[in-house]
Design a protein around this motif. Sequence first.
Motif, PDB file in Angstrom:
ATOM      1  N   ARG A   1      -0.863  -7.109   5.568  1.00 32.91           N
ATOM      2  CA  ARG A   1      -1.513  -6.219   6.529  1.00 32.91           C
ATOM      3  C   ARG A   1      -0.543  -5.143   6.999  1.00 32.91           C
ATOM      4  NH1 ARG A   1      -5.336  -9.677  10.614  1.00 32.91           N
ATOM      5  NH2 ARG A   1      -6.919 -10.189   9.083  1.00 32.91           N
TER       6      ARG A   1
ATOM      7  N   VAL B   1      -1.341   7.885   4.018  1.00 35.79           N
ATOM      8  CA  VAL B   1      -2.562   8.309   3.326  1.00 35.79           C
ATOM      9  C   VAL B   1      -3.463   9.058   4.293  1.00 35.79           C
ATOM     10  CG1 VAL B   1      -4.672   7.486   2.212  1.00 35.79           C
ATOM     11  CG2 VAL B   1      -2.460   6.509   1.567  1.00 35.79           C
ATOM     12  N   LEU B   2      -3.586   8.560   5.507  1.00 36.65           N
ATOM     13  CA  LEU B   2      -4.395   9.242   6.521  1.00 36.65           C
ATOM     14  C   LEU B   2      -3.817  10.614   6.829  1.00 36.65           C
ATOM     15  CD1 LEU B   2      -6.748   9.102   8.527  1.00 36.65           C
ATOM     16  CD2 LEU B   2      -5.142   8.130  10.181  1.00 36.65           C
TER      17      LEU B   2
ATOM     18  N   LYS C   1      -0.305  -2.653   4.363  1.00 36.74           N
ATOM     19  CA  LYS C   1      -1.494  -1.801   4.356  1.00 36.74           C
ATOM     20  C   LYS C   1      -1.404  -0.771   5.474  1.00 36.74           C
ATOM     21  CE  LYS C   1      -4.799  -4.988   2.289  1.00 36.74           C
ATOM     22  NZ  LYS C   1      -6.001  -5.775   2.498  1.00 36.74           N
ATOM     23  N   SER C   2      -0.966  -1.197   6.649  1.00 28.45           N
ATOM     24  CA  SER C   2      -0.875  -0.248   7.761  1.00 28.45           C
ATOM     25  C   SER C   2       0.229   0.777   7.493  1.00 28.45           C
ATOM     26  CB  SER C   2      -0.640  -0.973   9.079  1.00 28.45           C
ATOM     27  OG  SER C   2       0.631  -1.598   9.075  1.00 28.45           O
ATOM     28  N   LYS C   3       1.307   0.366   6.829  1.00 30.57           N
ATOM     29  CA  LYS C   3       2.358   1.317   6.476  1.00 30.57           C
ATOM     30  C   LYS C   3       1.848   2.297   5.434  1.00 30.57           C
ATOM     31  CE  LYS C   3       6.359  -1.556   7.512  1.00 30.57           C
ATOM     32  NZ  LYS C   3       7.507  -2.267   6.941  1.00 30.57           N
ATOM     33  N   LEU C   4       0.999   1.849   4.555  1.00 31.39           N
ATOM     34  CA  LEU C   4       0.431   2.711   3.531  1.00 31.39           C
ATOM     35  C   LEU C   4      -0.719   3.538   4.096  1.00 31.39           C
ATOM     36  CD1 LEU C   4       0.486   3.476   0.536  1.00 31.39           C
ATOM     37  CD2 LEU C   4      -1.157   1.644   0.130  1.00 31.39           C
ATOM     38  N   PHE C   5      -1.413   2.985   5.071  1.00 28.77           N
ATOM     39  CA  PHE C   5      -2.580   3.657   5.642  1.00 28.77           C
ATOM     40  C   PHE C   5      -2.201   4.931   6.381  1.00 28.77           C
ATOM     41  CE2 PHE C   5      -5.581   4.229   9.189  1.00 28.77           C
ATOM     42  CZ  PHE C   5      -6.731   4.419   8.459  1.00 28.77           C
ATOM     43  N   LYS C   6      -1.126   4.893   7.149  1.00 33.09           N
ATOM     44  CA  LYS C   6      -0.734   6.061   7.947  1.00 33.09           C
ATOM     45  C   LYS C   6      -0.374   7.268   7.088  1.00 33.09           C
ATOM     46  CE  LYS C   6       0.586   3.515  12.055  1.00 33.09           C
ATOM     47  NZ  LYS C   6       1.668   3.119  12.950  1.00 33.09           N
TER      48      LYS C   6
END
Length: 144
Positions: A49, A59-60, A52-57
Motif C-alpha cells: 500500500r 502519477v497524479l 502504491k501511495s508512493k507511486l500514486f502521488k
Amino acid sequence: MDDEKFIPIAEADPEEETSQAPDESEDNAAEEVLPEDVMGTSKKEEKPRKKKSKLFKPVLAIVIICFCLFAVADIVTQQNEIEQLEQETETMRSKIEESKQLSDEYQQMLNADEAEFMERVAVEQLGYAYPNERRFYIVNGSDQ
C-alpha cells in the motif's frame, strides 16, 4: 504493544478468565491474535500500500500537469480561432459596406431619367463626347 497478548473476542469471557486453570491459559496463548490479525492486515500487506501511495502521488502529479498543459493549449487554440473569426468578421463588414455602396449606385441609376442614364453610359463607358468637347487620352510611351 507487540509483547502484549490478546485473546480473541469470541473466546474471551470474563467469568471464564477467573475460573481458568493454569493449563488453559497456556492453550489460549497458542491461539493468541495480534492486533494486525484482528484488523485483517499484517505488516507485510501494508508495504504494498505504501508503494502504491508512493507511486500514486507522482502519477497524479503527471496527470494534473498533463491536464493543465492540455487546458493551456486549448485556450491558446481558442484565442487564435477567435482572432481569425474577428478578422473574418471585419472583412465581411467591409464587403457589406462595398455592396451597400454599389446597391445605392444602382438604385440611383434606376431612379434617374432614362435620358440622363443613357448620356452617362455613353460618356463614361462608351467614350462618346459632345460636339464641342475635346477628349484627351494619356498613352504610355512604353505602349508605342
